[in-house]
Design an enzyme around this catalytic site. Structure first.
Site, short mmCIF file in Angstrom:
data_model
loop_
_atom_site.label_atom_id
_atom_site.label_comp_id
_atom_site.label_asym_id
_atom_site.label_seq_id
_atom_site.Cartn_x
_atom_site.Cartn_y
_atom_site.Cartn_z
N GLU A 156 -21.39 -12.94 24.66
CA GLU A 156 -19.96 -12.86 24.95
C GLU A 156 -19.65 -12.82 26.44
OE1 GLU A 156 -20.52 -11.19 20.78
OE2 GLU A 156 -21.56 -11.00 22.71
N PHE B 179 -18.06 1.16 11.63
CA PHE B 179 -19.05 0.18 12.06
C PHE B 179 -18.44 -0.82 13.04
CE2 PHE B 179 -21.14 -3.99 11.32
CZ PHE B 179 -22.40 -3.66 11.84
N GLN B 180 -19.11 -0.99 14.19
CA GLN B 180 -18.68 -1.88 15.26
C GLN B 180 -17.27 -1.56 15.77
OE1 GLN B 180 -19.49 -6.02 14.18
NE2 GLN B 180 -21.55 -5.80 15.02
N LYS C 40 -8.49 -6.00 11.77
CA LYS C 40 -8.76 -7.01 10.74
C LYS C 40 -7.65 -7.09 9.70
CE LYS C 40 -12.62 -8.84 8.05
NZ LYS C 40 -14.04 -8.64 7.67
N MET D 192 -30.65 -11.67 48.51
CA MET D 192 -29.70 -10.88 49.29
C MET D 192 -30.11 -9.42 49.34
SD MET D 192 -25.55 -10.84 49.13
CE MET D 192 -25.43 -12.47 49.88
#
Length: 597
Positions: free
Chosen positions: A65, A127-128, A177, A493
């Site tokens: 993602e 969940f999640q 949802k 760097m």
């Protein structure tokens, strides 16, 4: 599907009861969204099901993602349009947050659609489940938690308005949802026109006149621009070029503003700041009037604030009111769209009747600083010097429609110094957040937006590994991105700072166990090339360009090269380290590398 067909299809839906997921897809279509970068999960499956049943929005399946956010950034930065991301709840949105913050700091317009657990489970550690609203409150320009399907359509249209209006930025919409499954009447975009967010775009003309009066009397003026002039569109860049032409003022730019004024222009001083040119930084320090357009006086430009351009009058034009006097106190602050304000400056300069000062002494002084050639380097017939590699890349691609992205590190600074941009929107890099791993997915987003263009990610061996999996996305969608890795086997760097500021203690900056990038390319199913000698550069770069597909190039550059000039942390912007200030230090780095191996 054409825009007229899109409109016709949506007009037929107005007044019809449809699901929240269908509301989302059709509202996106009305916003002109043609591409979504995303990754499915349980909390967004209704939206994915609605996407499956239409053919006007393309979905690009990313591999992580974070990659989706950076792809949307690359798409937005190269087109001037708003990028769109779709991720699931929990780890989906937490993975995307790095790209959301990156877009916030670099003012990139983006809308991120996130799934969420059903409303009755919010706050139960389901969940999640993650507190997306809390997590993104400071990470985004604005965020929403949609609590009712009846609010969904209006929120989507308002989100795109906020993302693209004023100072652009990312907007997050958290969609439970059950809201996606719920049904309501589709009203159409025209029902949502009046938004509370209405930032000032037109400049206050008395302030413009004051600015021109000040500039017309300046003996040592300078124009300093940032990413805001590019965000304001190509007309803003055209107005800037005209203003430089009619005033003959010197001009410099931040890292994010490259391309707004052509690098070939005679008034161009190069980039300013920590790794900016000697002449740009000294011009800023010694000027008597500074005109800042669409930049925010960040620390990488100013150095030590109390020593920044101490004797100048400062004019600051910015779309964001909070940016005025935030870091540096200015004499004239103008809140306005950078393009509209620059056009106003052009017209007011043409109408101004006052006597103009002779700038020849100022240009003579600047040309004296230019003579030092602060971006110069010592080339080699045996080892590829990274600056030379960038120059060859530029020479072989400058006559094409080329877009450059970068990762973050020394290679990024060398690209900014030695790849010369003539047009806006051709340079995509992570400025404010400095996100390693930005360049490869950003290149995928740019290539998706410009399928026939040449898109090159100038990368570092450490940074590119952070999102390397997105080359698989490029393969899947036949996006011929070119990944040009400047491989010095260091986190370059970090190593430079350790060498110069931390007593040459190279703590964990050597890149152990690097993959064979050529074999990795072959494993992904794309072309892998390795360049070991300067004499091979041109032929291999041409092979990379001509190959009809993704390419990973492992360009083995000098391990000891540093990027100069450099303003050390805590120093003034005119207190630069130059390469000839340090002597021969290559052996120190080479010995350190041998010990680590």
């Amino acid at each position: 599907m054409s825009s007229s067909k899109n409109k016709s299809a949506n007009d037929k839906l107005i007044g019809t009861e449809i699901s929240g997921a269908e509301i989302i897809v059709n509202a996106l279509r009305e916003q002109g969204v043609d591409t979504i970068f995303g990754y499915p999960g349980g909390a967004v499956l209704p939206i994915y099901d609605a996407l499956y049943q239409q053919d006007y929005i393309t979905h690009v399946l990313v591999r992580h993602e974070q990659g989706a956010s950076h792809m949307a950034e690359g798409y937005a930065r190269s087109t001037g349009k708003c990028g769109t991301v779709l991720v699931t709840s929990g780890p989906g949105v937490t993975n995307a947050i790095t790209g959301i913050v990156d877009a916030l700091l670099d003012s990139i317009p983006m809308v991120v659609l996130c799934g969420q657990v059903p409303t009755h489970l919010i706050g139960t550690d389901a969940f999640q489940e993650a507190d997306t609203t809390g997590l993104t409150r400071s990470a985004a320009k604005h965020n929403y938690l949609v609590k009712s399907v009846d609010d969904l359509e209006g929120i989507i249209h308002e989100a795109y308005h906020i993302a693209t209006t004023g100072r652009p930025g990312p907007v997050v919409i958290d969609i439970p949802k059950d809201v996606q499954f719920g049904k309501t009447i589709f009203k159409g975009k025209n029902s949502y026109k009046d938004f509370e967010y209405d930032p000032i775009t037109e400049p206050y003309m008395p302030a413009i006149k004051m600015a021109i009066d000040l500039l017309a009397k300046a003996k040592k003026p300078v124009i300093y621009t940032g990413g805001g002039i590019i965000n304001a569109g190509k007309e803003a860049s055209e107005a800037l070029r005209e203003f430089v032409k009619i005033t003959n003022f010197p001009i410099t730019s931040t890292l994010m503003g490259l391309g707004a004024y052509p690098a070939s222009g005679k008034n161009w001083l190069g980039m300013l700041g920590m790794h900016g040119s000697y002449e740009a930084n000294l011009t800023m320090h010694d000027c008597d009037v500074m005109l800042c357009i669409g930049a925010r006086f960040d620390d990488r430009v100013t150095g030590r604030l109390d020593a920044f351009s101490p004797n100048s009058k400062k004019i600051h034009i910015d779309i964001e009111p909070s940016s005025i006097n935030k870091n540096v106190q200015v004499d004239i602050g103008i809140v306005a769209d950078a393009g509209i304000a620059t056009k106003a400056l052009v017209e007011e300069w043409k109408n101004h009747k006052g006597k103009r000062p002779n700038l020849e002494p100022w240009w003579n002084e600047i040309n004296g600083w230019r003579a030092r050639n602060s971006f110069g380097y010592k080339n080699s017939d045996d080892i590829i010097i990274p600056q030379f590699a960038i120059e060859r890349l530029y020479e072989l691609t400058k006559d094409r429609e080329t877009y450059i992205t970068t990762e973050v590190g020394l290679h990024q600074m060398w690209a900014a110094q030695h790849y010369h941009f003539e047009e806006p929107n051709r340079w995509m890099t992570s400025g404010g957040l400095g996100t390693m791993g930005y360049g490869l997915p950003a290149a995928v987003g740019v290539q998706k937006a410009h399928p026939d263009a040449l898109v090159i990610d100038i990368a570092g061996d450490a940074s590119v590994q952070m999102t390397m999996q997105e080359i698989s996305c490029a393969i899947q969608y036949n996006l011929p991105v070119k990944i040009f890795i400047m491989n010095n086997e260091w986190m370059g760097m970090v190593r430079q700072w350790q060498q110069l500021l931390h007593g040459e203690r190279y703590s964990h900056s050597y890149s152990h166990s690097l993959p064979d990038f050529v074999k990795m390319a072959e494993a992904f199913g794309c072309l892998g090339l390795r360049i070991d000698k300067p004499s091979e550069l041109d032929a291999k770069i041409k092979e990379m360009i001509d190959y009809d597909g993704p390419v990973i190039v492992d360009c083995r550059v000098s391990k000891i090269e540093n990027c100069f000039p450099m303003i050390p942390s805590g120093k003034a912007h005119n207190d630069m380290l130059m390469p000839d200030d340090l002597g021969d230090i290559g052996s120190v780095i080479t010995d350190a590398g041998k010990k680590l191996v």
